[in-house]
Design an enzyme around this catalytic site. Structure first.
Site, PDB file in Angstrom:
ATOM      1  N   HIS A  88    -104.868 -50.998  52.246  1.00 24.19           N
ATOM      2  CA  HIS A  88    -103.811 -51.597  53.058  1.00 24.19           C
ATOM      3  C   HIS A  88    -104.314 -52.825  53.823  1.00 24.19           C
ATOM      4  O   HIS A  88    -103.620 -53.844  53.888  1.00 24.19           O
ATOM      5  CB  HIS A  88    -103.288 -50.571  54.078  1.00 24.19           C
ATOM      6  N   ILE A  89    -105.483 -52.714  54.425  1.00 22.14           N
ATOM      7  CA  ILE A  89    -105.941 -53.811  55.284  1.00 22.14           C
ATOM      8  C   ILE A  89    -106.971 -54.715  54.616  1.00 22.14           C
ATOM      9  O   ILE A  89    -107.211 -55.822  55.089  1.00 22.14           O
ATOM     10  CB  ILE A  89    -106.492 -53.285  56.630  1.00 22.14           C
ATOM     11  N   PHE A  90    -107.557 -54.285  53.513  1.00 16.08           N
ATOM     12  CA  PHE A  90    -108.566 -55.119  52.846  1.00 16.08           C
ATOM     13  C   PHE A  90    -108.110 -55.662  51.497  1.00 16.08           C
ATOM     14  O   PHE A  90    -108.753 -56.545  50.943  1.00 16.08           O
ATOM     15  CB  PHE A  90    -109.871 -54.343  52.673  1.00 16.08           C
ATOM     16  N   ALA A  91    -106.988 -55.158  50.972  1.00 14.80           N
ATOM     17  CA  ALA A  91    -106.487 -55.677  49.698  1.00 14.80           C
ATOM     18  C   ALA A  91    -104.969 -55.768  49.709  1.00 14.80           C
ATOM     19  O   ALA A  91    -104.352 -55.938  48.668  1.00 14.80           O
ATOM     20  CB  ALA A  91    -106.952 -54.794  48.542  1.00 14.80           C
ATOM     21  N   GLU A 149     -89.374 -45.757  49.646  1.00 10.50           N
ATOM     22  CA  GLU A 149     -89.398 -47.006  48.885  1.00 10.50           C
ATOM     23  C   GLU A 149     -87.996 -47.507  48.570  1.00 10.50           C
ATOM     24  O   GLU A 149     -87.753 -48.715  48.508  1.00 10.50           O
ATOM     25  CB  GLU A 149     -90.205 -46.826  47.595  1.00 10.50           C
TER      26      GLU A 149
END
Length: 782
Positions: free
Chosen positions: A695-698, A564
């Site tokens: 990751h891919i839906f929110a 990060e």
């Protein structure tokens, strides 16, 4: 035999920023219960990164793991999803009461332009509308959200109308006023969205839910503005276009492309339908993430008999006792209990990795893989709706599927992404069958203060910067949040960042991410000369301090912090003054993980690692033989770790290219089919990991999860430049670090990422370094 296999697999659990890793052992035939036991032994916690820059850098440009991301990325700022959400990377002072009248006298370049101050048209008591140097995180309340966002949107709507009336195809009459509008919404909404990620509450959710449609409506209005679109087209077609800087050309090109992707060319019913889809997708994504958080919080198991949790290390017992105290068991202790087991990553991983009680592991594992897949929190239908709407959106834009829409703003194409994933899958399979090792004994050697000191010293060596505590300068949202100032070699501040390191299951979403607070900007300079300085936040979810001990980190948590911080460095060390492409803005999504994954490589660099690995009590260094085992484990586990990432990337692309909502295959059929080629041990029939795949839906990684592997090729090749120069050659390392800073970290989105890489490396990237680092090159060659 089974006991031996079970113990071997039990050592394999690890976790990384916003990614889920299921590590696998030997491929054999086992019964269902045995598979449950083994799978339970190897499951890894899912810490998602998301936005942007996003999931609000889209890392969290506003942007997860999640980062990332993760705090983190890039469609142009015209695009609604681009406004930072504080991804997919939050991180660390006492609350500080803002002294507004004093700060207003300051000439700090950090404060938003006074021309955008809402004080005249809005209640001055609302902290979100004040003219601030740093966001007033300590005093923003859910009750402020509705009036602030509505007043802000009214002001920005007026500014947009004025821009459209007076727009000309020139930088002062188009881009500068546009950037001010985009930035103001990005900053204020970023504060609200960030607080939802790190300090969630039902009141805040309700407020955001009420104003979010209005915010999306304005973003669509902005993104579909034909006067602005036509002005950018006029600039591109003018004879003076070739005289523009490369960064300005990139802005023009990306804004035109993003406007098209935002539906600027659609008319009447098609545009109305497009806008309805965007509104609904925003709502569904928000609901998906809330369900995951609520499902994770909902599960808790009270244990009173210590025999049930034999094998758990002292750190995990202390954490479980602290959870019990927070649930009302005031006399709970690590030694005598009671203990509360949760699905929060530090607790979940400890149980799966160390608990000797198979039935406990099975229960916790089943609960984990079935999060948000039943009852009121079931995400199954939400996933289907999201995929259906994304496909409809693609068709409206004349694309065959949503993956093609996603790739329109990335380096790769669908075919190129699939080609890379398959090449890496073949190279990883045989190595994954061998299994891997990991141990808890490293934790005492990685105390958070020592790790951060080592990380900051590395940044000084490589990039010539000083990082100093600045607690009290800026308000924070939790007493554990720390604030830092980044200075150049002359001692002048060049950036700031927040660090929020610890897991807080009741209010903070899982994962790790870096997010944008302010971007560097010439136009938004306060004094008219110095650019506004960038400010970032870095968020992790690692084990908090237990008792009198500092936060003791797993090696995976150390890697996560380095990851990060790599995102934050690209945001903070940019020298790009064009705000729309400064730092992480405007960078193609599949290149955004380059600096973050690059920084992870230093965790295996002997001098760096031995410099931070000191026992928190005795001060002794990590034993040499342990370092060698750790270094060896990097390649020993590489196959299974790589396959897990490849599984996520492949199922993501499959869902966004071939899945037909309402067709013969369900989303779980797709998942199982992909797993046959990417998982050594097949998933359990009831596995519902898709229901928590934020990751891919929110987040911002839809049809883009492959970006982790794509960027890993870039990052490994970039690190190999230091290897070529000689890692033991201090002068060469510093020189190569300076070059990395002046290219990868400095140029932002103002130059195409492939051109930036070639500028640094002297050639185009190859996957050789990644395969070599992972011990997979011989397999690939054969």
């Amino acid at each position: 035999m089974h006991k031996k296999i079970d113990e071997q697999l039990q050592r394999k659990v690890s976790i990384t920023y916003g990614r889920f890793f299921h590590e696998h052992g030997p491929k054999k035939s086992f019964g269902t219960r045995q598979l449950i036991i083994m799978r339970g032994s190897v499951i890894v916690g899912a810490l998602l990164i998301a936005n942007m820059l996003m999931a609000s850098t889209r890392l969290t440009l506003t942007l997860p793991f999640t980062r990332s991301i993760c705090p983190l990325l890039s469609p142009s700022l015209f695009r609604p999803k681009q406004f930072p959400k504080s991804h997919p990377c939050p991180l660390w002072s006492s609350s500080f009461s803002f002294c507004l009248h004093t700060l207003r006298k300051s000439t700090s370049p950090l404060r938003p332009s006074s021309s955008l101050s809402m004080a005249v048209s809005s209640p001055p008591a609302n902290p979100l509308l004040n003219d601030f140097d740093f966001p007033p995180f300590d005093v923003v309340d859910p009750s402020h959200v509705r009036p602030a966002i509505r007043a802000l949107l009214a002001k920005l709507e007026s500014d947009l109308e004025e821009l459209e009336r007076n727009v000309e195809p020139s930088w002062p009459k188009l881009v500068e006023p546009l950037e001010k509008i985009v930035d103001r919404l990005s900053v204020v909404w970023g504060v609200v969205n960030h607080l939802k990620s790190v300090k969630d509450s039902s009141e805040l959710r309700s407020a955001i839910e009420d104003v979010q449609p209005e915010k999306v409506k304005f973003q669509l209005r902005l993104g579909q503005s034909k006067p602005i679109y036509n002005a950018f087209k006029a600039i591109q077609e003018s004879p003076d276009y070739q005289t523009l800087s490369e960064a300005r050309k990139r802005i023009v090109e990306s804004q035109i492309k993003e406007a098209v992707l935002n539906g600027v060319s659609l008319e009447d019913d098609k545009r109305e339908n497009f806008n309805k889809i965007e509104q609904e997708l925003e709502r569904l994504s928000q609901k998906f993430g809330e369900n995951v958080l609520d499902a994770t919080k909902k599960f808790e198991k009270l244990i009173t008999d210590k025999k049930e949790i034999e094998g758990l290390p002292a750190t995990a017992l202390g954490l479980a006792a602290q959870s019990a105290v927070s649930k009302g068991h005031e006399n709970a202790t690590a030694e005598n209990g009671p203990w509360v087991i949760t699905l929060d990553a530090p607790c979940f991983i400890a149980v799966m990795q160390h608990a000797r009680n198979r039935s406990l592991r099975e229960e916790i594992y089943r609960a984990y893989i079935m999060r948000a897949s039943s009852g009121d929190l079931d995400n199954t239908e939400i996933i289907d709706q999201i995929l259906k709407l994304r496909l409809e959106k693609a068709k409206l834009l004349n694309y065959n599927n949503y993956a093609e829409v996603s790739m329109a703003t990335k380096m790769a194409t669908v075919d190129k992404a699939i080609e890379l994933l398959e090449k890496l899958r073949r190279a990883s399979w045989d190595a994954a069958v061998q299994g891997s090792v990991y141990n808890e004994e490293l934790r005492p050697f990685f105390s958070l203060p020592k790790v951060m000191d080592g990380l900051f010293n590395l940044a000084k060596t490589l990039f010539g910067i000083e990082i100093e505590p600045a607690d009290g300068l800026a308000p924070v949202w939790n007493n554990d949040v720390k604030f830092f100032c980044v200075k150049d070699s002359s001692g002048s501040p060049i950036a700031y960042f927040y660090f929020d390191p610890y897991s807080r299951p009741a209010e903070k979403k899982q994962g790790a991410w870096m997010g944008e607070v302010f971007a560097r900007s010439r136009i938004l300079s306060r004094n008219g000369t110095s650019a506004r300085l960038p400010v970032a936040h870095m968020v992790c979810n690692q084990t908090p301090p237990v008792g009198n001990k500092p936060s003791l980190m797993t090696f995976r948590e150390v890697e996560t912090v380095f990851h990060e911080f790599g995102h934050a460095l690209q945001h903070m060390l940019t020298k790009q003054d064009e705000g729309l492409v400064a730092g992480i803005r405007g960078i193609e999504w599949d290149a955004i993980e380059l600096p973050s994954q690059f920084m992870e490589n230093w965790c295996y660099h002997r001098e760096t690692l031995m410099g931070i690995a000191k026992h928190f009590e005795t001060g002794e260094s990590l034993p040499d033989e342990v370092y060698l085992k750790l270094d060896a484990a990097r390649t020993f586990r590489a196959g299974s770790l790589s396959l897990r990432q490849l599984k996520f990337a492949s199922v993501d692309l499959e869902l966004h290219t071939k899945y037909v909502p309402g067709g013969p295959e369900s989303i779980y059929d797709i998942d199982r089919r992909v797993s046959e080629k990417t998982q050594v041990i097949p998933p359990l029939p009831e596995d519902r990991f898709l229901c928590s795949f934020s990751h891919i839906f929110a987040g911002g990684y839809a049809a883009g999860y492959y970006s982790y592997k794509w960027a890993e090729v870039l990052s490994a090749d970039a690190f190999s430049a230091f290897e070529d120069a000689g890692l033991d050659n201090d002068k060469a390392v510093k020189e190569t670090g300076r070059k990395f800073r002046e290219t990868i970290l400095a140029l932002g989105g103002g130059k195409a990422p492939l051109d930036v890489f070639v500028l640094f490396r002297g050639r185009e990237p190859t996957p050789d370094a990644l395969l070599r680092h992972n011990g997979l090159l011989p397999v690939a060659a054969s």
